[in-house]
Design a protein around this motif. Sequence first.
Motif, mmCIF file in Angstrom:
data_model
loop_
_atom_site.group_PDB
_atom_site.id
_atom_site.type_symbol
_atom_site.label_atom_id
_atom_site.label_comp_id
_atom_site.label_asym_id
_atom_site.label_seq_id
_atom_site.Cartn_x
_atom_site.Cartn_y
_atom_site.Cartn_z
ATOM 1 N N GLY A 145 21.292 23.710 -25.758
ATOM 2 C CA GLY A 145 20.662 22.704 -26.599
ATOM 3 C C GLY A 145 21.158 21.285 -26.428
ATOM 4 O O GLY A 145 20.742 20.390 -27.164
ATOM 5 N N HIS A 146 22.043 21.042 -25.454
ATOM 6 C CA HIS A 146 22.528 19.678 -25.225
ATOM 7 C C HIS A 146 21.433 18.843 -24.557
ATOM 8 O O HIS A 146 20.628 19.356 -23.772
ATOM 9 C CB HIS A 146 23.770 19.697 -24.337
ATOM 10 N N SER A 147 21.410 17.550 -24.848
ATOM 11 C CA SER A 147 20.411 16.675 -24.246
ATOM 12 C C SER A 147 20.708 16.466 -22.764
ATOM 13 O O SER A 147 21.864 16.566 -22.327
ATOM 14 C CB SER A 147 20.381 15.324 -24.956
ATOM 15 N N ARG A 148 19.666 16.155 -22.012
ATOM 16 C CA ARG A 148 19.837 15.935 -20.574
ATOM 17 C C ARG A 148 20.757 14.760 -20.304
ATOM 18 O O ARG A 148 21.594 14.803 -19.394
ATOM 19 C CB ARG A 148 18.472 15.700 -19.921
ATOM 20 N N ALA A 149 20.616 13.692 -21.101
ATOM 21 C CA ALA A 149 21.452 12.507 -20.898
ATOM 22 C C ALA A 149 22.924 12.833 -21.135
ATOM 23 O O ALA A 149 23.804 12.392 -20.384
ATOM 24 C CB ALA A 149 21.007 11.384 -21.831
ATOM 25 N N LYS A 150 23.212 13.611 -22.176
ATOM 26 C CA LYS A 150 24.592 13.974 -22.473
ATOM 27 C C LYS A 150 25.170 14.844 -21.364
ATOM 28 O O LYS A 150 26.312 14.642 -20.938
ATOM 29 C CB LYS A 150 24.661 14.720 -23.804
ATOM 30 N N ILE A 151 24.382 15.800 -20.889
ATOM 31 C CA ILE A 151 24.857 16.699 -19.822
ATOM 32 C C ILE A 151 25.166 15.901 -18.563
ATOM 33 O O ILE A 151 26.238 16.063 -17.951
ATOM 34 C CB ILE A 151 23.799 17.783 -19.526
ATOM 35 N N LEU A 152 24.239 15.045 -18.176
ATOM 36 C CA LEU A 152 24.438 14.249 -16.966
ATOM 37 C C LEU A 152 25.637 13.317 -17.116
ATOM 38 O O LEU A 152 26.420 13.131 -16.181
ATOM 39 C CB LEU A 152 23.174 13.455 -16.651
ATOM 40 N N GLY A 153 25.796 12.740 -18.308
ATOM 41 C CA GLY A 153 26.933 11.864 -18.548
ATOM 42 C C GLY A 153 28.258 12.595 -18.434
ATOM 43 O O GLY A 153 29.227 12.068 -17.872
ATOM 44 N N LEU A 154 28.325 13.824 -18.945
ATOM 45 C CA LEU A 154 29.553 14.607 -18.874
ATOM 46 C C LEU A 154 29.921 14.933 -17.432
ATOM 47 O O LEU A 154 31.081 14.829 -17.027
ATOM 48 C CB LEU A 154 29.394 15.898 -19.681
ATOM 49 N N TRP A 155 28.912 15.305 -16.651
ATOM 50 C CA TRP A 155 29.203 15.650 -15.254
ATOM 51 C C TRP A 155 29.525 14.409 -14.437
ATOM 52 O O TRP A 155 30.343 14.472 -13.509
ATOM 53 C CB TRP A 155 28.022 16.424 -14.650
ATOM 54 N N ALA A 156 28.904 13.284 -14.751
ATOM 55 C CA ALA A 156 29.242 12.032 -14.062
ATOM 56 C C ALA A 156 30.677 11.626 -14.381
ATOM 57 O O ALA A 156 31.421 11.163 -13.501
ATOM 58 C CB ALA A 156 28.274 10.921 -14.474
ATOM 59 N N ALA A 157 31.086 11.807 -15.639
ATOM 60 C CA ALA A 157 32.468 11.493 -16.017
ATOM 61 C C ALA A 157 33.446 12.416 -15.292
ATOM 62 O O ALA A 157 34.519 11.978 -14.841
ATOM 63 C CB ALA A 157 32.640 11.631 -17.530
ATOM 64 N N THR A 158 33.080 13.683 -15.165
ATOM 65 C CA THR A 158 33.925 14.626 -14.426
ATOM 66 C C THR A 158 34.055 14.208 -12.971
ATOM 67 O O THR A 158 35.153 14.246 -12.390
ATOM 68 C CB THR A 158 33.336 16.047 -14.513
ATOM 69 N N ALA A 159 32.940 13.787 -12.376
ATOM 70 C CA ALA A 159 32.974 13.322 -10.979
ATOM 71 C C ALA A 159 33.895 12.118 -10.838
ATOM 72 O O ALA A 159 34.651 11.999 -9.856
ATOM 73 C CB ALA A 159 31.561 12.969 -10.507
ATOM 74 N N ALA A 160 33.862 11.219 -11.816
ATOM 75 C CA ALA A 160 34.727 10.036 -11.770
ATOM 76 C C ALA A 160 36.194 10.420 -11.880
ATOM 77 O O ALA A 160 37.057 9.878 -11.167
ATOM 78 C CB ALA A 160 34.347 9.074 -12.903
ATOM 79 N N ILE A 161 36.503 11.371 -12.762
ATOM 80 C CA ILE A 161 37.885 11.827 -12.927
ATOM 81 C C ILE A 161 38.405 12.457 -11.635
ATOM 82 O O ILE A 161 39.526 12.173 -11.187
ATOM 83 C CB ILE A 161 37.985 12.836 -14.094
ATOM 84 N N LEU A 162 37.585 13.298 -11.026
ATOM 85 C CA LEU A 162 38.019 13.981 -9.814
ATOM 86 C C LEU A 162 38.117 13.005 -8.631
ATOM 87 O O LEU A 162 38.990 13.154 -7.764
ATOM 88 C CB LEU A 162 37.065 15.129 -9.481
ATOM 89 N N SER A 163 37.235 12.012 -8.602
ATOM 90 C CA SER A 163 37.355 10.973 -7.570
ATOM 91 C C SER A 163 38.665 10.224 -7.723
ATOM 92 O O SER A 163 39.369 9.944 -6.747
ATOM 93 C CB SER A 163 36.182 9.987 -7.675
ATOM 94 N N GLY A 164 38.997 9.911 -8.976
ATOM 95 C CA GLY A 164 40.260 9.231 -9.237
ATOM 96 C C GLY A 164 41.451 10.056 -8.796
ATOM 97 O O GLY A 164 42.428 9.517 -8.257
ATOM 98 N N ALA A 165 41.376 11.376 -9.007
ATOM 99 C CA ALA A 165 42.472 12.251 -8.583
ATOM 100 C C ALA A 165 42.660 12.210 -7.077
ATOM 101 O O ALA A 165 43.791 12.168 -6.570
ATOM 102 C CB ALA A 165 42.200 13.686 -9.047
ATOM 103 N N ALA A 166 41.543 12.222 -6.334
ATOM 104 C CA ALA A 166 41.635 12.176 -4.876
ATOM 105 C C ALA A 166 42.214 10.851 -4.399
ATOM 106 O O ALA A 166 43.040 10.812 -3.470
ATOM 107 C CB ALA A 166 40.260 12.404 -4.262
#
Length: 232
Positions: A145-166
């Motif tokens: 039931g999560h909105s598409r915008a919220k889901i995409l935002g969460l995964w984009a934030a995860t991508a940013a965190i993992l990019s920062g780790a690399a």
Amino acid sequence: MTFLVVAIVSAALIAGALWGIYGKLTTQTQGFVIALAGGALIVSLVTELIEPSLEQSNMWVGLGAVAAGAVVFTVIDYWIDEKWGADGGGGLLAAITLDGIPENLALGVALIGAKPIEVAALAGSILLSNLPEAAGGAKQMAGEGHSRAKILGLWAATAAILSGAAIVGNIALEGVSPHVLAATRCFAAGAVVASLATEVFPQAYKEDHHMAGVATAIGVVLAVFLGELGSG
């Protein structure tokens, strides 16, 4: 080139989320691709993380870090299951973040002083892993039931965190002791091994038990091929 490799690998999370939200993703297809990614990771964690670490450091540092990575992942994965549930999209998101931080740190370390082709197996395997896992997680979150915008935002934030780790792994760990680099790589390998056993292969078998073995073998073949390109 480092930023390019990191961007491509992390972008797979966003592409996977878009696939899960908007695309048609059958259960069998998801299981097949996840098993393929798992097979690729089996090879890359040994050849790109553990073996180079044992050459740079010693057996006790390397194997001890592998065990530590597996234990830490297992403990936190248990906590995630208790908090979000084993089958929830939020749990998968958290598990990918936990697994991805040491994995991407190791990717950044592997890029130190190396030509991009030399880390093709590791980068390719991480990309193959990120894409279906993000698609499956996003699909589950949409079903919750999560909105598409919220889901995409969460995964984009995860991508940013993992990019920062690399990037941190590539910049901050350059010039440190070979034992530190070896421990970082092997800790990541241990976390990946634990995630394969508890998250990746069980999910792949559940969703496509007829072809999961074949897909795993294809992943192994692809990773070996990429590794041979890197050493050629």
